[in-house]
Scaffold this active site. Structure first.
Site, PDB file in Angstrom:
ATOM      1  N   ASN A   1      -0.483   1.394   5.739  1.00  0.00           N
ATOM      2  CA  ASN A   1       0.461   0.614   4.938  1.00  0.00           C
ATOM      3  C   ASN A   1       1.209  -0.310   5.894  1.00  0.00           C
ATOM      4  O   ASN A   1       1.808   0.167   6.860  1.00  0.00           O
ATOM      5  CB  ASN A   1       1.444   1.553   4.210  1.00  0.00           C
ATOM      6  CG  ASN A   1       2.616   0.830   3.558  1.00  0.00           C
ATOM      7  OD1 ASN A   1       3.710   1.373   3.520  1.00  0.00           O
ATOM      8  ND2 ASN A   1       2.416  -0.386   3.065  1.00  0.00           N
ATOM      9  N   GLY A   2       1.164  -1.595   5.638  1.00  0.00           N
ATOM     10  CA  GLY A   2       1.846  -2.552   6.513  1.00  0.00           C
ATOM     11  C   GLY A   2       1.005  -3.788   6.733  1.00  0.00           C
ATOM     12  O   GLY A   2      -0.026  -3.978   6.068  1.00  0.00           O
TER      13      GLY A   2
ATOM     14  N   CYS B   1      15.110  -4.785   8.765  1.00  0.00           N
ATOM     15  CA  CYS B   1      14.452  -6.077   8.595  1.00  0.00           C
ATOM     16  C   CYS B   1      14.934  -6.625   7.261  1.00  0.00           C
ATOM     17  O   CYS B   1      14.735  -6.016   6.206  1.00  0.00           O
ATOM     18  CB  CYS B   1      12.929  -5.934   8.579  1.00  0.00           C
ATOM     19  SG  CYS B   1      12.130  -7.516   8.220  1.00  0.00           S
TER      20      CYS B   1
ATOM     21  N   TYR C   1      13.945  -2.488  -4.099  1.00  0.00           N
ATOM     22  CA  TYR C   1      12.999  -2.576  -5.206  1.00  0.00           C
ATOM     23  C   TYR C   1      11.739  -1.705  -5.065  1.00  0.00           C
ATOM     24  O   TYR C   1      11.254  -1.140  -6.037  1.00  0.00           O
ATOM     25  CB  TYR C   1      12.546  -4.021  -5.367  1.00  0.00           C
ATOM     26  CG  TYR C   1      11.300  -4.177  -6.189  1.00  0.00           C
ATOM     27  CD1 TYR C   1      11.358  -4.101  -7.583  1.00  0.00           C
ATOM     28  CD2 TYR C   1      10.059  -4.339  -5.588  1.00  0.00           C
ATOM     29  CE1 TYR C   1      10.211  -4.209  -8.341  1.00  0.00           C
ATOM     30  CE2 TYR C   1       8.912  -4.448  -6.344  1.00  0.00           C
ATOM     31  CZ  TYR C   1       8.975  -4.384  -7.723  1.00  0.00           C
ATOM     32  OH  TYR C   1       7.834  -4.489  -8.462  1.00  0.00           O
TER      33      TYR C   1
ATOM     34  N   CYS D   1       7.428 -12.195   3.202  1.00  0.00           N
ATOM     35  CA  CYS D   1       7.352 -11.003   4.044  1.00  0.00           C
ATOM     36  C   CYS D   1       6.004 -10.992   4.763  1.00  0.00           C
ATOM     37  O   CYS D   1       4.972 -11.280   4.156  1.00  0.00           O
ATOM     38  CB  CYS D   1       7.473  -9.755   3.173  1.00  0.00           C
ATOM     39  SG  CYS D   1       7.267  -8.236   4.105  1.00  0.00           S
TER      40      CYS D   1
ATOM     41  N   CYS E   1       0.824  -1.203   0.000  1.00  0.00           N
ATOM     42  CA  CYS E   1       0.000   0.000   0.000  1.00  0.00           C
ATOM     43  C   CYS E   1       0.856   1.249   0.000  1.00  0.00           C
ATOM     44  O   CYS E   1       2.039   1.223   0.317  1.00  0.00           O
ATOM     45  CB  CYS E   1      -0.882   0.068   1.247  1.00  0.00           C
ATOM     46  SG  CYS E   1      -1.956  -1.337   1.456  1.00  0.00           S
TER      47      CYS E   1
ATOM     48  N   CYS F   1      12.593  -1.775   6.493  1.00  0.00           N
ATOM     49  CA  CYS F   1      12.482  -2.780   5.430  1.00  0.00           C
ATOM     50  C   CYS F   1      13.555  -2.504   4.385  1.00  0.00           C
ATOM     51  O   CYS F   1      13.502  -1.495   3.672  1.00  0.00           O
ATOM     52  CB  CYS F   1      11.106  -2.693   4.786  1.00  0.00           C
ATOM     53  SG  CYS F   1      11.000  -3.659   3.273  1.00  0.00           S
TER      54      CYS F   1
ATOM     55  N   GLY G   1       0.618   0.333  -5.243  1.00  0.00           N
ATOM     56  CA  GLY G   1      -0.659  -0.381  -5.212  1.00  0.00           C
ATOM     57  C   GLY G   1      -1.520   0.026  -6.382  1.00  0.00           C
ATOM     58  O   GLY G   1      -1.864   1.199  -6.517  1.00  0.00           O
TER      59      GLY G   1
ATOM     60  N   CYS H   1      13.417 -11.513   4.674  1.00  0.00           N
ATOM     61  CA  CYS H   1      13.177 -12.193   3.409  1.00  0.00           C
ATOM     62  C   CYS H   1      14.441 -12.927   2.943  1.00  0.00           C
ATOM     63  O   CYS H   1      14.363 -13.860   2.153  1.00  0.00           O
ATOM     64  CB  CYS H   1      12.679 -11.227   2.333  1.00  0.00           C
ATOM     65  SG  CYS H   1      13.557  -9.653   2.277  1.00  0.00           S
TER      66      CYS H   1
END
Lengths: 465, 465, 465, 465
Positions: free
Chosen positions: C109-110, C441, C250, C390, C9, C244, C35, C444
């Site tokens: 968002n999350g 974080c 990306y 994720c 989002c 993140c 999004g 991934c």
């Protein structure tokens, strides 16, 4: 490009009014019953012609933004319906062209019987056809005319075409209204405030814009509207006119004045005559809504049998309905009609309709009424058996699909599973419709086509199947 | 009806493939950059021709339902862009007609210079024009041709027209591809599995459908595809060809092979040549994405200055954006581009673009880069100053709106507020583009129109304003 | 109602600006890459809250008419993408509610990791859920809070949730921006002319509306905007932050500043590091456009191997494409990408991409490049092998669908049919990203989820399959 | 979020039929007259509940693709109309939620009088409201119920609400139908082939799907459909019922059976009674189509004055019509109605309508009839003067906008400019409607609200203005 659709249409025009496009849009909306497949408007500001046309209903196609772009003081518009499958934007009207005499937008209601051979000849002379609309044939004739002034160009083109046509042509500085020499289709003129005029297939479209009915265009007449006012001219000698009797029976709106006579009253009289010709002992008269209501009222008045709304029509009908896989009996008719069991149950009903075409929907309706408990059903039709296709502007199936062409009245009654079936006689019909010096086209009943459709025409319509 | 739009277009066709319409749709999608205003496909099943065209992008216009209706083994398609205001469905292609030799659907990329006078003549001979597309003129010429076989009819029509055209014509049993005698616009032929062929403005459209590039149609050649295979024929003597040099500079997709040469490599070489001609001491080379990326890579390679993406392009652009009332600086460019401050700040940037038209967007982009902290901006253009309008199929504004027509390079530099401005020289450009025996049309730079546009043409385009 | 989509989002807000809705619309447009499934805006005029949300792209959903209805000086907006199948209007945001403290609109968002158990508890306490959006959970917590003032209500709710969230909440007289205590997702504040502010997932959205970047919301912070200005407050003690790392790799736009650092530069440095870690002898560096272009530039700069656009991306992509029945090789990738044969043929190419998820598209692209004549293909990925899903706001498939979870690098290379395959090392990645006191974080890659997703979360995401 | 719309609605449901969604769609289409603003369907496959709702007409919202996605054997659907301005998708139904007892989709026809205070209480207990629909209040009560089995949960919720409601609730394994203890609104049960059932606001919706009418849900009853069949239970003691008399007068379709009686017949009897109470010497009886046709038939039968269709209704009405700037007299009524001059001219007409609300359209219609030449106009209304707003599910304006609340009959007659005006007496009305032991709600005529609307309700409705 080689399917020739049978068309039903309505035309509307406005000359010299600051809101020409908006009035035309309202006029077309009032004529929506004459064609629900496509609609279009062309307008001129005195220099260029702008136009917009689409598939769909008038109220769906035009919005404020589109109407605002259609600026100018004169406009012509069109609504069109044609045989399924040919719902092609290429055939939507107006057709707007540039040609040697300038810019032109034309709309047309009717069908020509010599369109096919004219197309052939014109093609030999270099014409290209981008649609199957007869209107395009007429414009090509104008483009190939050797006449020099616009009025003569139009007259020379009209002298070459045969069949039914009520047409409007718009140029940057004039608007022309013309009707074929036999006057198959209606076309009338009204007066708007200021030196403005409107033209319409039916007078009901004048009512919505406060336009005063003036006169019906004469068969064989071209009326020109320009800065000098209104000018009427003949392009063909006086002939026996053959008005389409079906406009009175079914096609026109009951609140219209067609060929100078009030449609509603005629339809009611047809119902009375039907009651006299085909009486029956029954408890109630049930119209198939909405179109047969005037005839049913007439039948009820004459017979003394009370009118009851035994069938309700749902007006929220959309384009298509998705039938469940576990099929529903009489589905096609059910999305449109529902019987009122309370008024029908145990009763002997005279069901009045204004025509039977294939007999498919009629049979479903009768079945529904029987299931709702009707004890007897007597079907009465306010016109004679419809046996022959129309080649002059009513969209009909071919002869073999017309049930009355294939079966006797007794056979139809058995097919519909009604107790009795009665049609108005042709004589009864002609006694009721206004007694003109001129006559009517009633070929759908008696096969006497006032203008021979010719093998070509019949073939071209057959091609569509 | 009297606005003559300047057009950009792409054409695509398929002969003898069971999924002709679907392949054409994918081909048009790959040619979308050549025209985003309308698209259409006509297909034949060997008897009749069906077509569908609408305003919009290829992916919006066609869905499975519509493609399923377009049945047949041969098809032609078209994408079109024209000057604002004339986004008129009437000008969308294919144009499908019936005429004396049968049914025909035609699509066309280019602009004729004698269209106006041909229209006039044709109107005198009875032609009616329903659009302002040059394609309609060509069809009328065919319809008025006295030749008897289809190939001769086409050839006789092509012999009368002057200007740029790459066209496809579809009949129920054949498909024709033709290119003007000077070969302004690209048109190439590819081979599909089975005895099937495809035709395309650019080879990139072959890649999407796994079609093998075969050859480029020769200038002055008509190629006929029919049940006997492929047949090539000249309709005009060999002339000096004048390929549009702008296809290489900007218009074609970099992954296409145009006039037998690879566009990407030429564009990169243009960038290298630009670096040699207009060197500058700087920290980074910034392309204006996406089209100038190959030239910028060339510039960077040659100059040794590193390439950086100093501008990001937003590809989710819709039709229109609603600007707030409290206006936003450089709004028009901002909805499309955003500088990457991190790569620009404090740096001396060489901004590489492939052309300057009016200079409006360029100025906004430079302003944005300056606000993002660029210390110096050196603008480099991978073509010569664009001074003259195109009359052969690239949509350009009139001369007075082309900034290089009105201002010297120094004045443009001042206008854009750049530190230095350098254009590729015309000689430099011609040294890079493939050395054909034939030459190029580079009239946009040197006003040497290979075919005189004539007063009429210039006027007709001016009319649009 | 029991599918829990994994979401990506973007959020945007405006406080105290007369054109709040219009600026929010432009901000959302700039965040469209976060999004593409649905978008919505809620706006308040100080009394009531009005909102509009729909499925589709920002530029398709909002037009002038809709924006004009969204009157008021403060607004919040949202763009959303989720796993296929759950594209449900019910999950579109903002969610607007009436509750005991008044009216509230929230966007988020999350992903929360304890959403499932909170839902269960809340349901036991009487809550009803109309969506599967985590935002609704947060609002329910607020509605069940025993706190009395709005700020305390929000803080008490945030103290109960675990996971990743950057959220905006709008009431008639205030706007709140909050970020989770670990700061997974970006959220920054900007200043508009007048006493107006904007809030955005990424700074690139400030650029389009001329808004000045001010600061990034601190992890564990709520920022309140009201008539007294801006007020910042902590709701959680300072913890180790875990940004993140994938935003840098990306997800974010390269022209954004994320966590106070410039995305483009980091991405380019990743490319350079990749060149150092995984060198190869080759002729050219080919980016997979558009997202991997910065890393490819970095690789090219560091390795000295020239960058070439060996792949072109078609940006006119629509929702779906109809594949011919006679299937086309690599169809899915072909509608989006096309190789530039001229730059590839006979060359040894280093193809740089920013990640491999399932490997499906990658394999098709490589196949296309090989068919275009590439002699060798060396695949280089600017991040470590992506092995674990994720749970904090990036939409990923489950572990078993991630190719790097199932195969070794050698196996992946064989699967893709490349000559060599190299991934950036985790250490290399962490050396490049800015050296915060706090950490990242990177679960991934290393499965070290900073907040335990818990069996419930993993299950809830698995449910969707 | 704080506008409380007055609603009119229709509900339909299907239990245990393989084509539940398709049958519900057809049922809703037959109930379209009860709400034209939005429609929705929720369906369950025994595990999850899927739903789709949108603004628009049933036939516009649902197509084959959407119906195919709504898979499952049980469904509930809803059509809704509310006061202008609140046409908000958030209020469309079904409302589908997850709560402690699982998943639930609910639809509702009626209005609660204690919704406002229940909302307040529920909000204090932590509830959040995403719409202003009363349905959401009912669901919240269920969610806060301490009962454990579903039936008890529903009963406890219903025991807290006051006012009018006919509701359907769908869970993965059961479907519930409930009616308020006074039975304001209709709700009936039908039987489908197999062990399948349907539920509908009106029986006319059963006819379209061949469903057999079984019984009307009792006031104060919940009917549960599950795998064990059908189970009826009371949730409230037997009270005096107060059926909405307006369902008979105007709201229901004439082909429906409402409260076990046939609507058409009652409407006709009302017309007869009107003729007895308010006789007049006249030439014809003119219905205002379509709704007053049964009453007009009754008036005509009783009075012996012939029925004539003096007004035609255009059924192609779209959403909005663009009025020309040069305003047209009576425009609003003209796009819908047109007089049949031929039947009216010079005549004394009894115009029968089924109600007068504000008197605006009525006045325009009379004006049109007068312009069409009616000599006298005698207005007859088949119900008593409508003086008070409805708080139980009919969408009415506030008291001060009801002309009969503000003016005496004489004043109304003067306002309408009719020769005479006659209303049916309240006693006359009650003599005609079926003589139940229980009574009717006729508060719109006598202000005796069976359940006190309370100051809150009146205020909440007034808020909307």
């Amino acid at each position: 490009m080689t399917l020739y659709p049978r068309e039903e249409c309505g035309v509307f025009g406005v000359f010299n009014h600051p809101e020409a496009a908006n009035l035309t849009y309202l006029g077309l909306y009032a004529l929506q019953h004459r064609g629900q497949e496509s609609a279009g408007i062309a307008v001129t500001d005195g220099e260029k012609v702008s136009s917009y046309k689409q598939l769909g209903l008038v109220s769906e196609i035009f919005d404020e933004k589109i109407l605002n772009r259609l600026t100018g003081k004169s406009a012509v518009g069109h609504v069109r319906y044609s045989t399924a499958g040919s719902n092609n934007l290429a055939n939507a009207q107006p057709i707007t062209v540039d040609y040697k005499h300038g810019t032109l937008a034309a709309v047309h209601n009717g069908n020509l019987v010599n369109a096919q051979s004219l197309r052939f000849e014109l093609e030999q002379r270099g014409a290209i056809f981008q649609s199957t609309a007869d209107t395009e044939v007429i414009i090509h004739l104008m483009a190939h005319s050797s006449a020099t002034d616009e009025m003569s160009v139009i007259k020379s083109a009209l002298q070459e075409i045969k069949g039914a046509y009520s047409l409007l042509m718009l140029t940057p500085d004039a608007l022309y209204a013309a009707k074929d020499p036999r006057g198959f289709r209606p076309l009338c003129i009204g007066r708007l405030p200021g030196d403005a005029y409107a033209m319409s297939s039916e007078s009901c479209a004048f009512d919505i814009i406060n336009c005063e009915y003036q006169f019906s265009v004469d068969p064989g007449e071209v009326v020109r509207f320009d800065k000098n006012g209104i000018h009427r001219e003949r392009f063909a000698p006086v002939k026996e006119t053959t008005l389409c009797v079906f406009e009175y029976i079914y096609y026109a709106r009951p609140d219209s004045i067609i060929f100078e006579h009030d449609v509603y009253s005629i339809r009611k009289e047809l119902g009375k005559q039907l009651a006299r010709e085909c009486p029956v002992e029954a408890d109630l008269v049930v119209p198939v809504p909405d179109s047969s209501l005037p005839a049913a009222i007439g039948y009820a008045h004459e017979s003394g049998i009370p009118l009851e709304m035994g069938l309700i029509r749902n007006h929220y009908v959309g384009r298509t309905f998705i039938e469940p896989k576990q099929q529903i009996r009489d589905f096609g008719a059910k999305v449109k009609y529902n019987p009122v069991a309370g008024s029908i149950k145990g009763k002997r009903a005279v069901v009045v309709d204004d025509s039977i075409v294939r007999g498919t929907t009629g049979k479903k309706i009768i079945h529904m009424l029987q299931n709702a408990g009707a004890r007897e059903i007597h079907m009465r039709i306010s016109c004679p058996p419809w046996k022959y296709p129309c080649y002059f502007g009513i969209n009909t199936p071919e002869a073999e699909e017309l049930i009355a062409n294939q079966k006797s009245i007794e056979e139809i009654a058995r097919h519909l599973e009604v107790d009795t079936l009665g049609y108005l006689s042709l004589k009864g019909l002609m006694d009721i419709v206004p007694n003109y010096d001129e006559g009517y086209c009633k070929a759908c009943f008696d096969m006497k086509y006032p203008v021979s459709p010719g093998k070509d025409t019949i073939k071209r319509f057959l091609k569509k199947a």
